[in-house]
Motif scaffolding. Structure first.
Motif, PDB file in Angstrom:
ATOM      1  N   SER A 105       7.340  -3.242  21.578  1.00  0.00           N
ATOM      2  CA  SER A 105       6.256  -1.841  22.272  1.00  0.00           C
ATOM      3  C   SER A 105       6.846  -1.334  22.030  1.00  0.00           C
ATOM      4  CB  SER A 105       5.152  -3.613  23.199  1.00  0.00           C
ATOM      5  OG  SER A 105       6.431  -2.776  24.538  1.00  0.00           O
ATOM      6  N   GLY A 106       5.350  -0.374  21.454  1.00  0.00           N
ATOM      7  CA  GLY A 106       5.837   0.891  21.858  1.00  0.00           C
ATOM      8  C   GLY A 106       7.145   1.501  20.368  1.00  0.00           C
ATOM      9  N   ASN A 107       7.598   0.423  20.021  1.00  0.00           N
ATOM     10  CA  ASN A 107       9.006   1.064  18.597  1.00  0.00           C
ATOM     11  C   ASN A 107       7.977   1.007  17.519  1.00  0.00           C
ATOM     12  OD1 ASN A 107      11.071   0.766  16.519  1.00  0.00           O
ATOM     13  ND2 ASN A 107      12.145   0.027  18.203  1.00  0.00           N
ATOM     14  N   LYS A 108       7.796   1.591  16.914  1.00  0.00           N
ATOM     15  CA  LYS A 108       7.180   2.581  15.183  1.00  0.00           C
ATOM     16  C   LYS A 108       7.850   1.567  14.148  1.00  0.00           C
ATOM     17  CE  LYS A 108       5.640   6.563  16.534  1.00  0.00           C
ATOM     18  NZ  LYS A 108       5.351   8.014  16.768  1.00  0.00           N
ATOM     19  N   SER A 123       7.397  -5.302  11.341  1.00  0.00           N
ATOM     20  CA  SER A 123       7.447  -6.603  11.392  1.00  0.00           C
ATOM     21  C   SER A 123       5.565  -6.929  10.859  1.00  0.00           C
ATOM     22  CB  SER A 123       7.176  -7.277  13.027  1.00  0.00           C
ATOM     23  OG  SER A 123       6.477  -5.875  13.659  1.00  0.00           O
ATOM     24  N   LEU A 124       4.691  -6.372  10.701  1.00  0.00           N
ATOM     25  CA  LEU A 124       3.736  -5.872   9.908  1.00  0.00           C
ATOM     26  C   LEU A 124       3.852  -6.909   8.667  1.00  0.00           C
ATOM     27  CD1 LEU A 124       1.572  -3.500  12.159  1.00  0.00           C
ATOM     28  CD2 LEU A 124       0.902  -5.770  12.166  1.00  0.00           C
ATOM     29  N   TYR A 125       4.960  -5.632   8.377  1.00  0.00           N
ATOM     30  CA  TYR A 125       4.726  -5.322   6.724  1.00  0.00           C
ATOM     31  C   TYR A 125       5.510  -7.177   6.265  1.00  0.00           C
ATOM     32  CZ  TYR A 125       6.919  -5.133   2.401  1.00  0.00           C
ATOM     33  OH  TYR A 125       7.716  -5.475   1.058  1.00  0.00           O
ATOM     34  N   VAL A 126       6.669  -7.467   7.430  1.00  0.00           N
ATOM     35  CA  VAL A 126       7.100  -8.551   6.909  1.00  0.00           C
ATOM     36  C   VAL A 126       5.937 -10.013   7.227  1.00  0.00           C
ATOM     37  CG1 VAL A 126       8.482 -10.453   7.747  1.00  0.00           C
ATOM     38  CG2 VAL A 126       8.936  -8.257   7.266  1.00  0.00           C
ATOM     39  N   GLN A 127       5.134  -9.813   8.078  1.00  0.00           N
ATOM     40  CA  GLN A 127       4.486 -10.887   8.271  1.00  0.00           C
ATOM     41  C   GLN A 127       2.896 -11.365   6.981  1.00  0.00           C
ATOM     42  OE1 GLN A 127       1.049  -9.793  10.993  1.00  0.00           O
ATOM     43  NE2 GLN A 127       1.487 -11.600  12.078  1.00  0.00           N
ATOM     44  N   GLN A 128       3.231  -9.858   6.450  1.00  0.00           N
ATOM     45  CA  GLN A 128       1.805  -9.999   5.040  1.00  0.00           C
ATOM     46  C   GLN A 128       2.760 -10.566   4.173  1.00  0.00           C
ATOM     47  OE1 GLN A 128       0.575  -5.690   4.245  1.00  0.00           O
ATOM     48  NE2 GLN A 128      -0.234  -6.637   2.375  1.00  0.00           N
ATOM     49  N   ASP A 172       9.027  -5.398  26.004  1.00  0.00           N
ATOM     50  CA  ASP A 172       9.150  -4.476  26.952  1.00  0.00           C
ATOM     51  C   ASP A 172      10.631  -4.368  26.431  1.00  0.00           C
ATOM     52  OD1 ASP A 172      10.686  -5.258  28.443  1.00  0.00           O
ATOM     53  OD2 ASP A 172       9.560  -4.501  30.158  1.00  0.00           O
ATOM     54  N   ALA A 173      11.241  -2.942  25.967  1.00  0.00           N
ATOM     55  CA  ALA A 173      12.615  -3.026  25.846  1.00  0.00           C
ATOM     56  C   ALA A 173      13.987  -3.415  26.149  1.00  0.00           C
ATOM     57  CB  ALA A 173      13.199  -1.048  26.095  1.00  0.00           C
ATOM     58  N   SER A 174      13.196  -4.408  27.602  1.00  0.00           N
ATOM     59  CA  SER A 174      14.037  -4.515  28.408  1.00  0.00           C
ATOM     60  C   SER A 174      14.780  -6.204  28.055  1.00  0.00           C
ATOM     61  CB  SER A 174      13.816  -5.202  30.020  1.00  0.00           C
ATOM     62  OG  SER A 174      14.246  -3.218  30.099  1.00  0.00           O
TER      63      SER A 174
END
Lengths: 556, 316
Positions: free
Chosen positions: A403-406, A412-417, A432-434
């Motif tokens: 989350s928060g990683n632009k 991910s949104l592109y691949v989903q589409q 989260d990152a961890s």
């Protein structure tokens, strides 16, 4: 009553002022370790907006000639973990160490440049490497830098009790590299087996001073790390925890006196705030996200410098996933065909200027890299056909994202589409990152299918074997190909460069065809560099540490 | 009084013990692995295990906890997993920066909140009250990081009145310089404290104005301003003492966002770094310190209470 209340308010105000004064005086003085300041020309207060004004005047008089003096302020995202090169693994420590400790030699874009070393000569059987040091080298405290320091450094790296993370670089199987002093300027490395990647290994190991650390039982926890004594162009001046590390010019640097008086590495954790500080003249050099380039460029005060970091950004398929189908090569290939590399790069990096299309798993800075391999260019019909061949329908995939990683979110949104077009439903899971790190790189994790990752593996292809061999320690994709496994082994011990090149080209083709990952782009790092300063070409932009030789930077 | 202090101090021991268990448990339950901080792709799994072993992270969680507790009882809060410096030293090193920032923000917030809260309470539902309430709501709901960036943008970048970040100009040692750097983060924190304090004092004032002593003052013909500032303030200050006691925990945790945005080198930014790196000795140290501050703050508040209002002392 009123008098009493006034008194109580006064007490509050006095207390408040006192706390501020205490904080000002006491703040981090424990870490304010200054080494002996012999630099008369040092002027670390010449910073920020004041610096901007002065420099602007200078520029108007003569912008072409390097001037001596000035303080360059480089933004870093965190405090350094430890200013000792045998423990430094984080980007900030490595960046500061680059100015503080001179390396033996460097390899950047295939070009070898000697620093402390004068030469490195392999024996005819490639089992012994003889390193000659330059004469007259000194540490920042004036002590001579000799073969004893080099041998000491390697002994400590190999000492299990010292906890250096580089130990494994010097151990092949269960045998260690033997490091011996021949004379004051010569060191011999005897390898237990041929290892063509050994030069690339030596690049990463930097000598530390024996006379400083020889009596330290645990170098990692040594207080001597707080006031490091190096051999690089700049010597340690002060470190204020959470604020900055300042290095000042080392006049006796073997390559000649650096131009700048000092370099300050300023901690700036919040990217937005750091960008404002950059625009405000409080920072001179900073990494930029592609999305921020136009704003910073718009100020007209900075050169925008994108450069390759030898990094591959990729979409990974977890072949170990509990849905099973990602073990099938056809499914991975189908997903690859469903995507358009150009569009992925545009979505994630805002411009093709900031990432070159990647086909091979080896990055362009790596020996024997070729991008001329199977690339699965966008073909939706082919993707559907392959899915049908594999007998897969109504496929649902879980895509984990930090989350928060632009970049990850955009991909991910592109691949989903795009996968919707071939009948694959992608569910996004934000972590989260961890949690993301723990899951994506857990060899036993089976409850996800896709993630976006990246790696920088250096100049020798052997380093990549840990990622792509069946038992590779960092094979997060759980990929295996017996033919490739054999070739990796062959490549690691093949001394003949032509044959070695053929081996690695074959490996690249096999892996590309198997599609264990979808290579997205060889990404570039973008650095904003204050136009008041010059010498970037001579200093050479280098992955991870920004400048290979900061001694060459100057105030215009 | 001495007995009270001794009893309360003794009570902190089991409380801290409880806090340490909960904190340790939560860290261990959280996903992530601190060893991942050190792993480079060239490291052999055996070497990773060696690092894990040397750090004691290969032991079962309860053994790790008892080891930590044993060290803690001897005054050693351990070493950071990331930079290997002593935890206590790092907390004490960062404390002055946070204490200065939070201390002055709380003081300013109290000084400003009392008149605003009193006026809002006294003029309930009038325009003054509505304005104060509106500002307080805005102050409570506005994200601190956004406010910080906004202040930076205007005061540092646009009008160039103040530096945007850090605690001092590089290489400069002067109190005035630190004050200049502190103005923006302090303002942001003050707004955050002030908003909640004002709401609290307003409610308290409304309650006090219904009390008999106020009605008697009215009957004697005292004017409202005199009643408010001479009589009501004293009673309103009592709950403020409680607020201040609770605010002691902010010494550690409250400035996290502000310190991160303004790169203020305090405990808040240390905590953020530790949390990101799963640096559990630091997280444990900061949490315990925070809990201790909260308990001592409450104790101090109770003691001040009994000094300020002897009736409270008698009921104990």
């Amino acid at each position: 009553m009123i008098r009493k209340r006034r008194r109580s308010f006064s007490v509050v105000i006095v207390l408040a002022v006192l706390t501020l004064v205490i904080s000002a005086c006491g703040g981090n003085s424990a870490n304010n370790n200054s080494t002996e300041n012999s630099n008369k020309g040092s002027n670390v207060t010449n910073t920020g907006t004041a610096n901007s004004g002065d420099a602007a005047t200078d520029t108007s008089t003569d912008a072409s000639q390097p001037k001596d003096g000035g303080n360059l302020i480089v933004a870093v995202g965190a405090d350094p973990d430890v200013l000792n090169p045998i423990y430094a693994g984080d980007r900030v420590s490595l960046t500061i160490d680059q100015a503080l400790y001179a390396p033996l030699f460097q390899i950047n874009n295939g070009k070898k440049t000697y620093y402390l070393a004068d030469s490195l000569t392999p024996s005819a059987d490639n089992l012994t490497y003889t390193l000659k040091l330059k004469s007259g080298l000194t540490w920042h405290d004036g002590q001579p830098l000799t073969a004893d320091d080099v041998v000491f450094t390697f002994d400590k790296i190999l000492d299990k009790n010292q906890n250096s993370f580089f130990r494994d670089y010097l151990v092949f199987g269960d045998k260690q590299v033997q490091v011996t002093k021949v004379d004051d300027l010569t060191v011999e490395f005897k390898l237990p087996q041929v290892n063509p990647a050994f030069e690339a290994t030596l690049v990463q190991l930097t000598p530390i001073p024996k006379h400083i650390f020889e009596k330290e039982a645990d170098i990692q926890k040594s207080t001597k790390n707080a006031a490091p004594v190096g051999s690089g162009p700049f010597k340690f001046k002060e470190y204020k925890t959470g604020e900055y590390v300042t290095l000042e010019r080392f006049d006796n640097y073997f390559e000649g006196k650096p131009h700048l008086d000092s370099i300050t590495y300023r901690v700036a954790k919040d990217t937005n705030a750091a960008n404002l500080a950059l625009q405000n003249g409080e920072i001179n050099v900073k990494y930029l996200d592609p999305q921020d380039v136009s704003t910073i460029e718009g100020t007209g005060k900075f050169d925008i410098l994108p450069y390759a970091e030898g990094r591959l950004s990729y979409l990974a398929f977890n072949e170990n996933s509990d849905i099973g189908v990602l073990k099938k090569k056809e499914v991975r290939q189908a997903i690859s065909y469903a995507l358009n590399r150009e569009e992925v790069i545009q979505a994630a990096y805002a411009s093709p200027d900031y990432a070159d299309q990647a086909h091979s798993v080896l990055t362009p800075d790596t020996l024997y890299h070729t991008n001329d391999v199977t690339s699965f260019d966008n073909d939706v019909a082919k993707a559907k056909e392959l899915l049908q061949q594999a007998g897969v329908s109504n496929l649902k995939l879980r895509f984990i994202v930090t989350s928060g990683n632009k970049v990850q979110e955009a991909v991910s949104l592109y691949v989903q589409q795009k996968l919707k077009d071939v009948g694959i439903d992608v569910q996004l899971q934000s972590l989260d990152a961890s949690a993301f790190g723990a899951k994506a790189y857990d060899p036993k994790a089976t409850d996800f299918d896709l993630f976006v990752g990246g790696y920088i593996m250096g100049s020798d292809p052997d380093a990549y074997s840990v990622l792509f061999t069946s038992n590779g320690a960092y094979n997060s994709f759980h990929y295996g190909n017996t033919e490739a496994d054999g070739l990796w082994k062959q490549g690691s011990t093949e001394a003949d460069t032509t044959k070695r090149g053929e081996v690695y080209k074959k490996i690249q083709e096999i892996i590309a065809g198997d599609a264990p990952i979808y290579p997205i782009g060889y990404t570039k790092t973008i650095v904003a560099f204050d136009k008041q300063f010059g010498g970037v070409d001579e200093a050479v932009l280098k992955p991870v540490v920004i400048f290979e030789d900061p001694a060459k930077l100057y105030l215009k | 009084m001495r007995q009270l202090i001794a009893r309360r101090l003794l009570q902190t021991i089991p409380m801290l013990f409880f806090v340490s268990i909960v904190c340790f448990g939560m860290i261990k339950l959280a996903p992530g692995d601190p060893v991942l901080n050190f792993v480079t792709p060239n490291m052999h799994p055996d070497d990773i295990e060696r690092v894990r072993h040397n750090l004691g992270l290969d032991q079962p969680a309860y053994i790790q906890y008892f080891h930590w507790l044993k060290e803690c009882l001897t005054g050693n809060l351990g070493y950071s997993l990331i930079n290997h410096k002593p935890v206590l030293g790092q907390i004490l090193e960062r404390l002055p920066a946070t204490a200065g920032l939070v201390g002055i923000s709380i003081a300013l917030a109290v000084v400003l909140a009392i008149p605003f809260g009193l006026l809002a309470g006294a003029y309930r539902n009038r325009w003054v009250d509505k304005l104060v309430n509106l500002l307080a709501y805005i102050g409570i709901s506005i994200p601190l990081f956004w406010l910080g960036i906004l202040f930076m943008y205007f005061f540092a970048l646009k009008v160039h009145w103040l530096p945007s970040m850090g605690m001092r100009t590089i290489g400069k040692e002067s109190v005035l310089d630190v004050i200049k750097h502190g103005i923006l983060p302090c303002s942001v924190l003050t707004i955050s404290f002030l908003s909640s304090y004002v709401r609290y004092i307003r409610s308290s004032t409304i309650g006090q104005l219904k009390e008999d002593y106020v009605q008697i003052q009215y009957a004697f013909g005292s004017n409202q301003t005199a009643i408010l500032f001479r009589h009501v303030t004293k009673h309103v200050l009592l709950p403020v003492i409680t607020l201040l006691g609770l605010s002691m925990a902010e010494l550690v945790a409250g400035a996290i966002i502000t310190e991160t945005v303004f790169t203020w080198p305090g405990i808040g930014s240390l905590t953020v770094t530790a949390a990101k790196g799963m640096d559990y000795p630091i997280i444990m140290g900061v949490t315990l310190f925070s809990a201790l501050m909260l308990m001592l703050g409450n104790l101090a508040a109770d003691l001040l209470y009994s000094v300020a209002d002897p009736r409270i002392k008698q009921t104990r």
